[in-house]
Write a protein that holds these residues in place. Sequence first.
Motif, PDB file in Angstrom:
ATOM      1  N   VAL A 124      -8.633   9.386  41.020  1.00  0.00           N
ATOM      2  CA  VAL A 124      -7.176   9.308  41.070  1.00  0.00           C
ATOM      3  C   VAL A 124      -6.640  10.728  40.969  1.00  0.00           C
ATOM      4  CG1 VAL A 124      -5.088   8.439  39.965  1.00  0.00           C
ATOM      5  CG2 VAL A 124      -7.166   7.028  39.993  1.00  0.00           C
ATOM      6  N   VAL A 125      -5.807  11.119  41.923  1.00  0.00           N
ATOM      7  CA  VAL A 125      -5.166  12.437  41.908  1.00  0.00           C
ATOM      8  C   VAL A 125      -3.709  12.244  41.510  1.00  0.00           C
ATOM      9  CG1 VAL A 125      -4.555  14.479  43.250  1.00  0.00           C
ATOM     10  CG2 VAL A 125      -6.702  13.264  43.717  1.00  0.00           C
ATOM     11  N   ALA A 126      -3.282  12.942  40.467  1.00  0.00           N
ATOM     12  CA  ALA A 126      -1.881  12.920  40.036  1.00  0.00           C
ATOM     13  C   ALA A 126      -1.280  14.299  40.257  1.00  0.00           C
ATOM     14  CB  ALA A 126      -1.773  12.508  38.567  1.00  0.00           C
ATOM     15  N   MET A 127      -0.007  14.322  40.677  1.00  0.00           N
ATOM     16  CA  MET A 127       0.674  15.572  41.003  1.00  0.00           C
ATOM     17  C   MET A 127       2.074  15.567  40.417  1.00  0.00           C
ATOM     18  SD  MET A 127      -0.360  15.171  45.000  1.00  0.00           S
ATOM     19  CE  MET A 127      -0.246  13.401  44.727  1.00  0.00           C
ATOM     20  N   SER A 128       2.521  16.733  39.972  1.00  0.00           N
ATOM     21  CA  SER A 128       3.899  16.897  39.508  1.00  0.00           C
ATOM     22  C   SER A 128       4.496  18.120  40.180  1.00  0.00           C
ATOM     23  CB  SER A 128       3.944  17.069  37.985  1.00  0.00           C
ATOM     24  OG  SER A 128       5.239  17.446  37.555  1.00  0.00           O
ATOM     25  N   ALA A 129       5.641  17.932  40.853  1.00  0.00           N
ATOM     26  CA  ALA A 129       6.408  19.074  41.365  1.00  0.00           C
ATOM     27  C   ALA A 129       7.111  19.672  40.152  1.00  0.00           C
ATOM     28  CB  ALA A 129       7.402  18.621  42.422  1.00  0.00           C
ATOM     29  N   CYS A 130       6.552  20.743  39.628  1.00  0.00           N
ATOM     30  CA  CYS A 130       6.944  21.254  38.307  1.00  0.00           C
ATOM     31  C   CYS A 130       8.453  21.476  38.200  1.00  0.00           C
ATOM     32  CB  CYS A 130       6.209  22.552  38.024  1.00  0.00           C
ATOM     33  SG  CYS A 130       6.553  23.212  36.370  1.00  0.00           S
ATOM     34  N   PRO A 131       9.071  20.941  37.116  1.00  0.00           N
ATOM     35  CA  PRO A 131      10.526  21.057  36.953  1.00  0.00           C
ATOM     36  C   PRO A 131      10.994  22.378  36.331  1.00  0.00           C
ATOM     37  CG  PRO A 131       9.633  19.054  35.895  1.00  0.00           C
ATOM     38  CD  PRO A 131       8.501  19.976  36.167  1.00  0.00           C
ATOM     39  N   GLN A 132      10.077  23.344  36.173  1.00  0.00           N
ATOM     40  CA  GLN A 132      10.444  24.592  35.493  1.00  0.00           C
ATOM     41  C   GLN A 132      11.587  25.294  36.238  1.00  0.00           C
ATOM     42  OE1 GLN A 132      11.180  27.027  33.165  1.00  0.00           O
ATOM     43  NE2 GLN A 132       9.082  26.623  32.452  1.00  0.00           N
ATOM     44  N   CYS A 141      14.483  27.226  41.212  1.00  0.00           N
ATOM     45  CA  CYS A 141      15.005  25.961  41.740  1.00  0.00           C
ATOM     46  C   CYS A 141      13.842  25.106  42.243  1.00  0.00           C
ATOM     47  CB  CYS A 141      15.999  26.230  42.864  1.00  0.00           C
ATOM     48  SG  CYS A 141      16.736  24.720  43.542  1.00  0.00           S
ATOM     49  N   PRO A 142      13.393  24.137  41.455  1.00  0.00           N
ATOM     50  CA  PRO A 142      12.302  23.268  41.903  1.00  0.00           C
ATOM     51  C   PRO A 142      12.668  22.525  43.190  1.00  0.00           C
ATOM     52  CG  PRO A 142      12.691  23.008  39.547  1.00  0.00           C
ATOM     53  CD  PRO A 142      13.827  23.811  40.083  1.00  0.00           C
ATOM     54  N   THR A 143      11.669  22.327  44.046  1.00  0.00           N
ATOM     55  CA  THR A 143      11.883  21.643  45.320  1.00  0.00           C
ATOM     56  C   THR A 143      10.837  20.553  45.496  1.00  0.00           C
ATOM     57  OG1 THR A 143      10.469  23.195  46.534  1.00  0.00           O
ATOM     58  CG2 THR A 143      12.810  23.727  46.393  1.00  0.00           C
ATOM     59  N   GLU A 144      11.044  19.721  46.493  1.00  0.00           N
ATOM     60  CA  GLU A 144      10.062  18.704  46.820  1.00  0.00           C
ATOM     61  C   GLU A 144       8.824  19.348  47.426  1.00  0.00           C
ATOM     62  OE1 GLU A 144      11.874  16.256  49.775  1.00  0.00           O
ATOM     63  OE2 GLU A 144      11.793  17.818  51.330  1.00  0.00           O
ATOM     64  N   ALA A 145       7.711  18.622  47.360  1.00  0.00           N
ATOM     65  CA  ALA A 145       6.499  18.945  48.103  1.00  0.00           C
ATOM     66  C   ALA A 145       6.094  17.661  48.829  1.00  0.00           C
ATOM     67  CB  ALA A 145       5.406  19.441  47.165  1.00  0.00           C
ATOM     68  N   ASP A 169      18.666  19.456  24.968  1.00  0.00           N
ATOM     69  CA  ASP A 169      18.565  18.099  25.486  1.00  0.00           C
ATOM     70  C   ASP A 169      17.224  17.910  26.184  1.00  0.00           C
ATOM     71  OD1 ASP A 169      21.178  17.449  24.655  1.00  0.00           O
ATOM     72  OD2 ASP A 169      22.012  18.378  26.471  1.00  0.00           O
ATOM     73  N   TYR A 170      16.895  16.680  26.500  1.00  0.00           N
ATOM     74  CA  TYR A 170      15.643  16.380  27.197  1.00  0.00           C
ATOM     75  C   TYR A 170      15.602  17.116  28.534  1.00  0.00           C
ATOM     76  CZ  TYR A 170      11.951  13.907  29.641  1.00  0.00           C
ATOM     77  OH  TYR A 170      10.810  13.611  30.345  1.00  0.00           O
ATOM     78  N   HIS A 171      14.424  17.639  28.874  1.00  0.00           N
ATOM     79  CA  HIS A 171      14.212  18.329  30.144  1.00  0.00           C
ATOM     80  C   HIS A 171      13.047  17.654  30.856  1.00  0.00           C
ATOM     81  CE1 HIS A 171      13.359  21.520  33.039  1.00  0.00           C
ATOM     82  NE2 HIS A 171      14.452  22.162  32.660  1.00  0.00           N
ATOM     83  N   ASP A 172      13.212  17.358  32.147  1.00  0.00           N
ATOM     84  CA  ASP A 172      12.084  16.855  32.937  1.00  0.00           C
ATOM     85  C   ASP A 172      10.888  17.769  32.734  1.00  0.00           C
ATOM     86  OD1 ASP A 172      13.648  14.819  34.066  1.00  0.00           O
ATOM     87  OD2 ASP A 172      14.310  16.132  35.696  1.00  0.00           O
ATOM     88  N   ASN A 173       9.680  17.196  32.698  1.00  0.00           N
ATOM     89  CA  ASN A 173       8.507  18.031  32.453  1.00  0.00           C
ATOM     90  C   ASN A 173       7.264  17.390  33.071  1.00  0.00           C
ATOM     91  OD1 ASN A 173       6.954  16.494  30.118  1.00  0.00           O
ATOM     92  ND2 ASN A 173       9.135  16.391  29.624  1.00  0.00           N
ATOM     93  N   CYS A 174       6.249  18.220  33.281  1.00  0.00           N
ATOM     94  CA  CYS A 174       5.051  17.771  33.986  1.00  0.00           C
ATOM     95  C   CYS A 174       4.239  16.776  33.176  1.00  0.00           C
ATOM     96  CB  CYS A 174       4.194  18.975  34.377  1.00  0.00           C
ATOM     97  SG  CYS A 174       4.898  19.976  35.718  1.00  0.00           S
ATOM     98  N   THR A 175       4.229  16.907  31.856  1.00  0.00           N
ATOM     99  CA  THR A 175       3.472  15.965  31.040  1.00  0.00           C
ATOM    100  C   THR A 175       4.003  14.548  31.215  1.00  0.00           C
ATOM    101  OG1 THR A 175       2.891  17.670  29.421  1.00  0.00           O
ATOM    102  CG2 THR A 175       2.798  15.383  28.679  1.00  0.00           C
TER     103      THR A 175
END
Length: 205
Positions: free
Chosen positions: A173-181, A192-196, A110-116
């Motif tokens: 422009v700075v873009a950031m992703s809290a990696c969902p791996q 277990c991904p967490t907030e930053a 199934d679809y998984h959250d991802n940084c892209t």
Amino acid sequence: MSGEPERITLPARSGRAARLSAGEAIQIINTHGAQVVDTWVFNAEDTKEFLSNEHMRPTLGKLWPGKGDALITNRRRPIMTMEEDTSPGRHDTLIAACDDYRYGLLGCSDYHDNCTDNLFAAMRRIGIDIRECPSPLNLWMNIPVAEDGTTSWGEPLSRPGDYVILRARMNCVVAMSACPQDILPINGAACCPTEAHYRVLPRTA
């Protein structure tokens, strides 16, 4: 009333973006200590110019930037400077942003959250449409490289509250992703991904 810049949440498994004028800075905080934050930087006037690991590595002569180093674009210009780094300094410039294809190879049906997708969504939130995902600077991602050139998936060496401060050398422009791996241990052994968190800091005097 406090004059401290607002501390903004980068939600777990999600992305955010911020506009910076030349001279401003962004503080990116590893709140819980083991979260990788994929980070991109684009020229605000022309998003076809962006932080490029491929161009930065030969300019710096090393695999990842440290305190005092410039972040280099695909036009071989400095776009930011890593002004502070309170962590042990292990970051990654080798690994592409995760995407839905990557999680398919890891067994997800199934679809998984991802940084892209997080990058594209974060940029759209501030009114910018981009078509390609450059390779990110993976803050706190630990990819050990052996003498024979093989790599492995290490756990972050960072600690709760560690942060970097990146100061803009141009409007950007700075873009950031809290990696969902959550399959490999790049966000720690618990997977277990967490907030930053992040804060936009004013120009220095």
